[in-house]
Motif scaffolding. Structure first.
Motif, PDB file in Angstrom:
ATOM      1  N   ALA A 118       1.915  51.122  24.627  1.00 53.07           N
ATOM      2  CA  ALA A 118       1.118  51.208  23.410  1.00 53.07           C
ATOM      3  C   ALA A 118       0.140  52.377  23.490  1.00 53.07           C
ATOM      4  CB  ALA A 118       0.365  49.902  23.182  1.00 53.07           C
ATOM      5  N   LEU A 119      -0.454  52.565  24.649  1.00 52.11           N
ATOM      6  CA  LEU A 119      -1.349  53.706  24.863  1.00 52.11           C
ATOM      7  C   LEU A 119      -0.611  55.020  24.622  1.00 52.11           C
ATOM      8  CD1 LEU A 119      -3.801  54.163  27.843  1.00 52.11           C
ATOM      9  CD2 LEU A 119      -2.242  55.985  27.214  1.00 52.11           C
ATOM     10  N   GLY A 142      -4.800  58.372  23.024  1.00 53.95           N
ATOM     11  CA  GLY A 142      -4.882  57.082  23.682  1.00 53.95           C
ATOM     12  C   GLY A 142      -5.397  57.157  25.102  1.00 53.95           C
ATOM     13  N   TYR A 143      -5.387  58.349  25.671  1.00 52.88           N
ATOM     14  CA  TYR A 143      -5.783  58.512  27.072  1.00 52.88           C
ATOM     15  C   TYR A 143      -7.282  58.733  27.221  1.00 52.88           C
ATOM     16  CZ  TYR A 143      -4.816  59.538  31.988  1.00 52.88           C
ATOM     17  OH  TYR A 143      -4.753  59.488  33.356  1.00 52.88           O
ATOM     18  N   VAL A 144      -7.974  58.977  26.133  1.00 57.39           N
ATOM     19  CA  VAL A 144      -9.418  59.196  26.211  1.00 57.39           C
ATOM     20  C   VAL A 144     -10.142  57.874  25.988  1.00 57.39           C
ATOM     21  CG1 VAL A 144      -9.222  61.589  25.441  1.00 57.39           C
ATOM     22  CG2 VAL A 144      -9.588  59.791  23.756  1.00 57.39           C
ATOM     23  N   GLU A 145     -11.292  57.753  26.620  1.00 59.31           N
ATOM     24  CA  GLU A 145     -12.030  56.491  26.606  1.00 59.31           C
ATOM     25  C   GLU A 145     -12.428  56.050  25.202  1.00 59.31           C
ATOM     26  OE1 GLU A 145     -12.688  54.311  28.912  1.00 59.31           O
ATOM     27  OE2 GLU A 145     -11.886  55.386  30.633  1.00 59.31           O
ATOM     28  N   TYR A 201      -6.007  49.075  29.140  1.00 65.06           N
ATOM     29  CA  TYR A 201      -5.043  49.332  30.212  1.00 65.06           C
ATOM     30  C   TYR A 201      -5.585  48.891  31.569  1.00 65.06           C
ATOM     31  CZ  TYR A 201      -1.500  51.953  32.849  1.00 65.06           C
ATOM     32  OH  TYR A 201      -0.473  52.312  33.691  1.00 65.06           O
ATOM     33  N   ARG A 202      -6.866  49.153  31.816  1.00 62.03           N
ATOM     34  CA  ARG A 202      -7.462  48.742  33.089  1.00 62.03           C
ATOM     35  C   ARG A 202      -7.542  47.215  33.209  1.00 62.03           C
ATOM     36  NH1 ARG A 202     -11.035  53.148  31.969  1.00 62.03           N
ATOM     37  NH2 ARG A 202     -12.528  51.690  31.032  1.00 62.03           N
TER      38      ARG A 202
END
Length: 545
Positions: A395-396, A403-406, A414-415
């Protein structure tokens, strides 16, 4: 400047109602919790609001801090939380996510609570830990009726009353659980913490030992395990004793975790800490196992919630983002990915809610539902929580670099995902528990297969998968071979159960896609590999509803 014009970006995803999901509402209405739909929708609106999303961000970015001593050098063992954490906790407790079914029992009570936990967890997952532990503590505490009479009304209170004060003088309590130690992990029988009778005539014990992983250490009371002469025994330890003095629970450090950052997790040392025995001496594991099972249900629900939250973000982005002349949502390959994610998400949701309904019925005396819950929960905890990390990762990726930026919130999701597979027993522990459940009570397998057979004849892939599973169950006669096959068995039990639930309760588009891919083998090794002929439009229409 013209180059600073912002376009082709998705607008903020706020103002939605997280409870507006057909699979969720259908399950609530179908299994006896429909009267709570209005409250569920109210909570869903809160979960989708801009205000709650801001609280979630603040709680994540301002993690709790340990204050072991005050300015004068006095040991205080306190943890400071950001106000956003307390706001999230207040909402969760006010809506009864922590213990409402115990105070207000009835048909569908646990299902409604599960649905609310699922909806609210989509907003922020970290504070769900103490909420879940409080929910799970009540049935364990009932092993000692005198203690339950004192503490249960406060544990079930809808008032969040944070602060270290004598628990019986507070308006509401939060409970924690402290079992694992560094030398034992999930093997709690290897714990070395010792408990000896106080000798003062009040029935208390003194505990000494080191707990390796204790989440939410600022809870009011803890259920913990310690060795006595009779064996491993369960105890209730308050943070503050009845006379107002601090119990000797020393916080050594807070864990620096991959995710779950809004929630504090710690190492604790008991230095002659005062505790009250819960249940029979030497039967501590049996006493606390019901607490474990309750929190395992929340692991399944939490993983399903993460899937739904990630899917919602991916659908929103694909609706607004254009590439190669068309919205991503109209691009065939992206539609395959999104539909695949939607199928997985709904399968996780219907399973978690079905297990919650089984809990309601088992508490009403239905033995077959109790057996279904026992095995289905062990298998579902293994499989659904395993799928969570891969699902959120895909999904990210649907958001690309965004999607990879906070700021997108996806890294937080994800974490968090791997935690639910670890909590209350990692993958191997859950898979082996499937074997233990069947060995201890073969009726668990009969109950699960009976539930699956309710859809017999409705889908050829499901029928074939069930037939193959029945043959594979022969491995259970060889304990060594069964251990080697435990993960595969847990996975297949979960898949046929999910398939049956979708065939009976979802749309043909979703059920056919699930059975053809997960059960029929018409699938690749990554999301976005649903077979040709899948009704992608039907799947996406249901997911977007």
């Amino acid at each position: 400047m013209a180059t600073h014009e912002v376009f082709n970006q998705a607008p903020p995803l706020t103002g939605f109602t997280a409870a507006d999901e057909p699979a969720l509402l259908d399950a609530v209405r179908r299994d006896g919790a429909g009267e709570g739909e209005a409250e569920l929708r109210e909570l869903g609106e809160l979960a989708g609001s801009a205000e709650t999303q801001e609280l979630a961000r603040q709680a994540e970015e301002n993690p709790p801090r340990l204050r072991s001593h005050d300015r004068y050098g006095h040991r205080i063992d306190e943890v400071e939380f950001h106000p956003a954490w307390h706001s999230l906790m207040t909402t969760a407790v006010r809506h009864g996510l922590h213990a409402a079914p115990w105070a207000e029992p009835g048909a569908g009570a646990h299902l409604l609570r599960a649905a609310k936990f699922y909806v609210w967890s989509q907003a922020e997952a970290g504070h769900g830990c103490p909420v879940s532990m409080t929910y799970a503590a009540v049935p364990a505490l009932r092993a000692e009726p005198a203690l339950a009479a004192l503490y249960e009304p406060l544990l079930a209170s809808r008032v969040y009353d944070f602060g270290l004060r004598p628990p019986l003088g507070k308006a509401g309590l939060i409970a924690g659980m402290s079992m694992t130690e560094k030398q034992g992990g999930s093997d709690v029988r290897a714990n070395t913490t010792r408990a000896v009778p106080d000798g003062g005539g009040d029935g208390t014990y003194r505990l000494t030992g080191h707990k390796w992983f204790t989440s939410a250490p600022m809870s009011d009371v803890f259920l913990t395990l310690a060795q006595t002469e009779e064996g491993v025994t369960c105890f209730l330890l308050p943070r503050v004793l009845p006379d107002g003095s601090r119990n000797a629970l020393r916080l050594q450090r807070l864990k620096d975790k991959l995710g779950n950052r809004s929630n504090a997790s710690s190492e604790i040392e008991y230095e002659d800490a005062v505790g009250w025995r819960v249940g029979e001496a030497g039967r501590g594991v049996r006493t606390i196992v019901e607490m474990v099972n309750m929190t395992r249900l929340d692991c399944v629900l939490g993983s399903a919630a993460a899937m739904r939250a990630g899917l919602r973000q991916a659908l929103h982005h694909a609706r607004h983002r254009r590439a190669f002349g068309a919205p991503l949502l109209e691009q065939p390959l992206m539609r395959n990915v999104l539909a695949d994610l939607a199928v997985e998400s709904e399968a996780a949701t219907v399973l978690g809610l079905r297990l919650a309904a089984a809990l309601d019925r088992s508490l009403a005396g239905d033995e077959r539902e109790a057996a279904l819950r026992r095995l289905g929960l062990a298998a579902g905890k293994y499989h659904v929580c395993k799928r969570g990390s891969a699902h959120v990762g895909e999904a990210l990726e649907c958001l690309g670099g965004n999607g990879y930026v906070e700021e997108s919130g996806m890294p937080r999701l994800y974490r968090e995902a791997p935690l639910l597979s670890l909590w209350e027993g990692s993958g191997n522990v859950a898979a082996l528990d499937v074997l233990r459940a069947v060995a201890k009570d073969p009726a668990t397998l009969d109950a699960l297969l009976a539930e699956v057979d309710a859809a017999a004849g409705a889908d050829r892939h499901l029928d074939a998968a069930v037939a193959a599973l029945r043959k594979d169950l022969a491995v259970l006669s060889d304990p060594a071979a069964a251990q080697l096959a435990a993960r595969r068995l847990a996975e297949r039990l979960t898949l046929v159960l999910q398939g049956s639930l979708l065939v009976r309760h979802s749309t043909p588009a979703v059920a056919d896609a699930f059975c053809a891919s997960r059960l029929g083998g018409e699938w690749g090794h990554a999301y976005g590999t649903l077979p040709p002929g899948t009704d992608l439009g039907g799947v996406l229409e249901r997911a977007r509803a």
